[in-house]
Design an enzyme around this catalytic site. Structure first.
Site, PDB file in Angstrom:
ATOM      1  N   HIS A   7       0.826  -1.106  -0.041  1.00  0.00           N
ATOM      2  CA  HIS A   7       0.035   0.085  -0.051  1.00  0.00           C
ATOM      3  C   HIS A   7       1.101   1.213   0.092  1.00  0.00           C
ATOM      4  O   HIS A   7       2.098   1.207   0.288  1.00  0.00           O
ATOM      5  CB  HIS A   7      -1.042  -0.055   1.149  1.00  0.00           C
ATOM      6  CG  HIS A   7      -0.265  -0.128   2.580  1.00  0.00           C
ATOM      7  ND1 HIS A   7       0.037  -1.099   3.294  1.00  0.00           N
ATOM      8  CD2 HIS A   7       0.105   0.681   3.302  1.00  0.00           C
ATOM      9  CE1 HIS A   7       0.622  -0.671   4.462  1.00  0.00           C
ATOM     10  NE2 HIS A   7       0.879   0.431   4.604  1.00  0.00           N
ATOM     11  N   GLU A 128       8.149   0.671   4.722  1.00  0.00           N
ATOM     12  CA  GLU A 128       7.352  -0.341   5.620  1.00  0.00           C
ATOM     13  C   GLU A 128       7.397  -1.605   5.136  1.00  0.00           C
ATOM     14  O   GLU A 128       7.206  -1.729   3.692  1.00  0.00           O
ATOM     15  CB  GLU A 128       6.084   0.085   5.949  1.00  0.00           C
ATOM     16  CG  GLU A 128       5.055  -0.941   6.875  1.00  0.00           C
ATOM     17  CD  GLU A 128       3.727  -0.413   7.063  1.00  0.00           C
ATOM     18  OE1 GLU A 128       3.231   0.281   6.111  1.00  0.00           O
ATOM     19  OE2 GLU A 128       3.120  -0.900   8.113  1.00  0.00           O
TER      20      GLU A 128
HETATM   21 CO    CO Z   1       1.425   1.353   6.272  1.00  0.00          CO
END
Ligand code: CO
Length: 137
Positions: A7, A128
């Site tokens: 994402h 991330e």
């Molecule tokens: Co995130």
């Protein structure tokens, strides 16, 4: 092993307004909001084929996203790569000299195990790594 761009997260000063934009104005499917206690955020996810857009907003007015919004007013916050073995990837990248913002993975949205690579290890981009919980995708 990295398996996908999971994402892209956008820090937003007004979560309700941003949800309406992505849901109504852009017509994306809203997958729901979720409190992520460890990150002190309320998140909203939208499905886009093959990846997601994550809106992140401070949960109680504090935490790292609140600091980010104070400084920048909003914007692209991080990229997230999906992994099928986060512990192996963290060990592999640590051995190469990458620095992380925590000692080990914490619990992210959807029960995923997540960890952030420090931006100074990636040319200023916060990255991330996320290993989805069993049974989710
Ligand atoms: Co995130």
């Amino acid at each position: 092993m990295i398996t996908a761009l999971d994402h892209i997260a956008i820090a937003v000063p007004d979560l309700e307004k941003a949800v309406t934009r992505f849901l109504t104005d852009f017509g994306l499917q809203h997958e729901g909001n979720e409190v992520v206690e460890a990150a002190q955020t309320m998140t909203a996810f939208f499905s886009v084929p093959k990846t997601h857009i994550e809106l992140v907003h401070p949960l109680d007015g504090g935490g790292p996203i609140a600091t980010y919004l104070e400084k920048k007013g909003g914007g692209i916050h991080h990229l997230c790569f999906r992994t099928d073995d986060i512990d192996a990837d963290v060990a592999r990248l640590r051995a190469k000299g990458y620095q992380f913002t925590s000692d080990g993975p914490t619990r992210g949205a959807h029960g995923a195990r997540v960890i952030f690579i420090h931006p100074k290890s990636c040319d200023g981009v916060l990255i991330e790594l996320s290993q989805p919980a069993e049974g989710t995708k």
